[in-house]
Motif scaffolding. Sequence first.
Motif, PDB file in Angstrom:
ATOM      1  N   ASP A 150      90.170  -9.083  11.325  1.00  0.00           N
ATOM      2  CA  ASP A 150      90.480 -10.261  13.327  1.00  0.00           C
ATOM      3  C   ASP A 150      89.845  -9.518  13.546  1.00  0.00           C
ATOM      4  N   PRO A 155      85.608 -13.890   8.654  1.00  0.00           N
ATOM      5  CA  PRO A 155      86.521 -14.031   7.887  1.00  0.00           C
ATOM      6  C   PRO A 155      86.552 -13.468   6.163  1.00  0.00           C
ATOM      7  N   LEU A 156      85.705 -12.619   6.167  1.00  0.00           N
ATOM      8  CA  LEU A 156      85.562 -12.107   4.968  1.00  0.00           C
ATOM      9  C   LEU A 156      85.154 -11.024   4.820  1.00  0.00           C
ATOM     10  N   LEU A 325      90.156 -11.733   2.394  1.00  0.00           N
ATOM     11  CA  LEU A 325      90.187 -13.112   3.728  1.00  0.00           C
ATOM     12  C   LEU A 325      91.266 -12.403   4.707  1.00  0.00           C
ATOM     13  N   ARG A 326      90.435 -12.512   6.004  1.00  0.00           N
ATOM     14  CA  ARG A 326      90.398 -12.019   6.986  1.00  0.00           C
ATOM     15  C   ARG A 326      92.933 -12.354   7.634  1.00  0.00           C
ATOM     16  N   ASP A 343      88.915 -19.931   6.570  1.00  0.00           N
ATOM     17  CA  ASP A 343      88.485 -19.334   5.773  1.00  0.00           C
ATOM     18  C   ASP A 343      89.001 -19.012   4.491  1.00  0.00           C
TER      19      ASP A 343
END
Length: 363
Positions: A150, A155-156, A325-326, A343
């Motif tokens: 974050d 996103p990943l 995933l975020r 995401d």
Amino acid sequence: MESLGMSVSVDSAGNLRGLHQGLHQDAPRLLIGSHLDTVPCAGAFDGVLGVVLSIAVVESLNGRRLPFAIEIVGFSEEEGVRFGVPFIGSRALIGTLDAALLEKKDAHGRTVAQAIRDFGLDPSRMSEAILKEQVLGYLEFHIEQGPVLDELGLPLGVVEAIVGQTQARVSFRGRANHAGTTPMHLRHDAVGAIAEWILAVESEARATPGLVATVGQMETFPGASNVIAGEARASLDVRHASDAQRTAGVDRILSAAKDIAERRGLKFECSVTEDQQTVACDPNLVLAVEKAVAHAGFPLHRMTSGAGHDAMILAQKVRVAMLFLRSPSGISHHPDERVLPDDVAAAVNTGLRFLEELEKLHA
Ligand code: GLV
Ligand code: MN
Ligand code: MN
């Protein structure tokens, strides 16, 4: 999974398993998934998102068969909340859900074996859950559960290692007595002792870079406002990417407990319920996940996982990798846990690209 034409079963440890056949009957299999259980007052995504995401990946194949079969596993008990031992479902797949573990009891005195029977399954058939086929590896999809992605605006994340953890139950035993009549200097107060120790746990972790230590659960006995507690019990959870630093931290924390107990005239006992080393993900699978992230059009970021995962247990027998995933605001094990729909789409897309990478390697 049934509607996708997969063969679905529940094994003797309660793991939900769905098989998407490969091109050939004897094709090796790739495992994907995550866990289905949660912590108390959990969010909606820790665990189950990885299972649903895996189903979405298979759905996106539109029935296409690959040179390997895909088995989705929804692990039954990863968090360790009920029996104080995590990763029960994944241990069944590698054959380490043994008689001693089946006899562990929950807070109501029910054993793992009884809980399995209550669920309508047969714990004497546990060996049927063990992986027998040739397994190419296990890819787990999971929210990060921390703030790193974050903060980076990514996103990943591709996990290269999962940090080790020690879990223990501790008890301080003093002497219960009357709260009104017992002068302060004649007390052996278990709550006073455990309170002092909990602050020592916090100071120890703060003083050691990378060390995290948590007392998340505590009970006092007999537990009345006008009784000095005769016993206090607590959980201990200690983690560090370096096993040596973690075990040294645990030693210092336990030795502080012994000192506090001795000085206050109490008895200290500790039983270690989990001593799990840091696990490295398989370098080739990590590379395949990275290629998949890049082909899906997302930036690369390698990271370690501070949370434990079934992947670290499966790693004793199969090659493992994880895609994170975020977690918006880095919140997890909390009802405010979230994930962004974009995401999730990025992770499904990456999962498909990962299958293509493996297809190239196993064509
Ligand atoms: C699982 O969520 C753990 O890391 O404790
Ligand atoms: Mn969790
Ligand atoms: Mn989890």
